[in-house]
Design a protein around this motif. Sequence first.
Motif, mmCIF file in Angstrom:
data_model
loop_
_atom_site.group_PDB
_atom_site.id
_atom_site.type_symbol
_atom_site.label_atom_id
_atom_site.label_comp_id
_atom_site.label_asym_id
_atom_site.label_seq_id
_atom_site.Cartn_x
_atom_site.Cartn_y
_atom_site.Cartn_z
ATOM 1 N N SER A 1 95.641 33.723 31.622
ATOM 2 C CA SER A 1 96.032 33.775 30.216
ATOM 3 C C SER A 1 97.545 33.840 30.097
ATOM 4 C CB SER A 1 95.404 34.996 29.544
ATOM 5 O OG SER A 1 95.827 35.095 28.201
ATOM 6 N N PHE A 2 98.131 32.858 29.423
ATOM 7 C CA PHE A 2 99.539 32.919 29.024
ATOM 8 C C PHE A 2 99.792 31.806 28.008
ATOM 9 C CE2 PHE A 2 100.125 29.593 32.186
ATOM 10 C CZ PHE A 2 101.258 28.895 31.788
ATOM 11 N N ASP A 3 100.949 31.874 27.368
ATOM 12 C CA ASP A 3 101.304 30.883 26.360
ATOM 13 C C ASP A 3 102.178 29.817 27.013
ATOM 14 O OD1 ASP A 3 102.161 29.355 24.268
ATOM 15 O OD2 ASP A 3 102.741 31.036 22.986
ATOM 16 N N GLN B 1 103.699 27.438 25.823
ATOM 17 C CA GLN B 1 104.858 27.071 25.013
ATOM 18 C C GLN B 1 106.014 28.052 25.200
ATOM 19 O OE1 GLN B 1 104.769 24.173 23.406
ATOM 20 N NE2 GLN B 1 102.685 23.949 24.224
ATOM 21 N N ARG B 2 105.722 29.244 25.724
ATOM 22 C CA ARG B 2 106.756 30.258 25.918
ATOM 23 C C ARG B 2 106.604 30.900 27.294
ATOM 24 N NH1 ARG B 2 105.353 31.024 20.461
ATOM 25 N NH2 ARG B 2 103.876 32.677 20.988
ATOM 26 N N TRP C 1 106.185 35.227 29.609
ATOM 27 C CA TRP C 1 104.995 35.636 30.353
ATOM 28 C C TRP C 1 105.212 35.691 31.863
ATOM 29 C CZ3 TRP C 1 100.268 36.941 28.142
ATOM 30 C CH2 TRP C 1 100.218 36.787 26.747
ATOM 31 N N GLU D 1 93.855 30.124 29.208
ATOM 32 C CA GLU D 1 93.385 30.634 27.924
ATOM 33 C C GLU D 1 94.617 31.077 27.146
ATOM 34 O OE1 GLU D 1 90.680 33.741 28.931
ATOM 35 O OE2 GLU D 1 88.990 32.367 29.228
ATOM 36 N N LYS D 2 94.869 30.439 26.039
ATOM 37 C CA LYS D 2 96.059 30.771 25.257
ATOM 38 C C LYS D 2 95.815 32.051 24.458
ATOM 39 C CE LYS D 2 97.268 25.882 24.875
ATOM 40 N NZ LYS D 2 97.549 24.736 23.976
ATOM 41 N N PRO D 3 96.687 33.039 24.590
ATOM 42 C CA PRO D 3 96.484 34.304 23.877
ATOM 43 C C PRO D 3 96.687 34.139 22.380
ATOM 44 C CG PRO D 3 98.608 34.290 24.983
ATOM 45 C CD PRO D 3 97.903 33.038 25.411
#
Length: 557
Positions: free
Chosen positions: A507-509, A511-512, A516, A555-557
């Motif tokens: 799980s991390f984004d 886009q940013r 993370w 998995e995007k938070p």
Amino acid sequence: MKKYAVDYQLQVPMGQVKLTGGRLQRAFQNNISFLKGFDLDRILYWFRVHAGRPAPGVPYAAGTGHFENNLHGQTAGEFLMGAGTTLLWQEDETLRSMVQALVKELEAYPEEDGFLLPIDRETFKTKEYPNYTRAWLTFGLLDAGYAGEEAGFRLARGMGDSFNQSEVLPYVKDMNLGFQGILANTRLYDAPVGVQKDVDVAIRHYQEDWWLDQVIAKDHRAIYAHPGNHPHSTLLTTLEGYCDLYRATGNEKYLLAVKTALSMYEDKWQHVGGGINMCEGDIYYPGCNWLDPKHHYNELCSTNFWVLLNQRMHRLEPDNAHYVDEMENSIYNMLLAAQVGDQGYHYLNFLQRTKDWRYLDRATCCASLGTRLAGLLPQFLFAYTDDTVYCDIYAASEAYLPNGVSLKVETNLPDDGHVKITVLKAEKPFTLKLRIPRWAVTDGQSSYYEIHENVAAGAVFEKDFPFSFKVTRYTGGEEIKTHERYAVEYGPLLYAVMGAPNPLTISFDPQRPGEWLTPLPGEKRCLALKGDQSHFYMAYLDIHDEPFDVYPAVEKP
């Protein structure tokens, strides 16, 4: 006198560059230790058997024993490729004596017309002998010659003379992976002992105009569906040959085909990290981007061809830094990732589960070209003209170039972005061109140099190349319906998530990523993943025998 219709605009050093620290020096020294582990009796086994001499030991073999048992003599080429290129930069008494002993004994084996392979003439008409085995042994003998063992040049010339009048010429390109044989001829022509017939035979018996036309038309079937010969990334070595033919003849069609093919590979056949998603014995299509180790991809041979082809193009188009970006990416993330200490080289650089076990087999095509590429590492750092020096790949090193310029580079790249360049000597003012890597610019489109003119001895230049994250979404034949998959690069290095089972889910984004992922201290480059105590990222080149996933499901938070 041998002439070229098109001269290289850049020269590359053939000695007097010393690696003084960092990962490239470690890889170079590991390669020396690996080469010293060869047994000359085993390398010479089939030569002695063929000559009716006592043959102690056994030939090198692992798995099915394909390489040395089915392609007698290839391991001699492997050892000479690695040792010959190494001795250009660093004298080593043990390695030198091994090369001299091997070449001296090989001098006893050529037949009257120069034929050298340890097989009979009928066997030469089979398998990959005229193309692969002849090429590998030619490369090794030439590299021994460049290292100062003149007998290597003589043996390569004799073998070339034998081949240039061989009975196999009318059908040689249609044999198993026959197209790869072209490079044996063009590299021999490029050597001090080259003759015009080397080029004439390459054009008459290897050139496929229909294939050049197919490439120029950007038809990807040229890459994955070569008829009459099973497809393979070995086609890249064919492009090396056509690039050489362009210089020899000036025929622009060769150059257009090479440049078009390079763009096609980058578009549909190149993995993140620089590997080539094309091998053999599998089903391929443009953009398939296989990940599962049940598929064949990221073969180390492909990396060798890719680096040396891009080096040729850099020498033809000096100010297009894209070619050096490609070289750097593949050297860090494929060559260094394939080398397992001084034990050997992974054959295939898988991007999921575990890497290939075949580093345990020291006599393969990939180990052969891995030793040569590692032995050439000092050559990739600098290029020059009479009045200009290009700093292409930054590594801790000292260089004493033929144009009268001496440089010292201090850096810990690819682990740290700081670079300090000191001009130790300059016989006259010169222009210094420093590559700005594409990974160090926000748009990733860097193809320029920072230029300093009228540089004199004592000048010092310091640069801090920023490390940033690059996240690449996976597309290809192994997409997951429920999740997107992403690869992470930080600075010049590719990273992978450690752990099992595969494919991993984290799980991390994407886009940013900077929010993370946090770089961790230590010799091995690792990234902590916020809020996850079960996984972390490790630089791909530091991973060898444990589970990982370059493209985890996210998995995007």
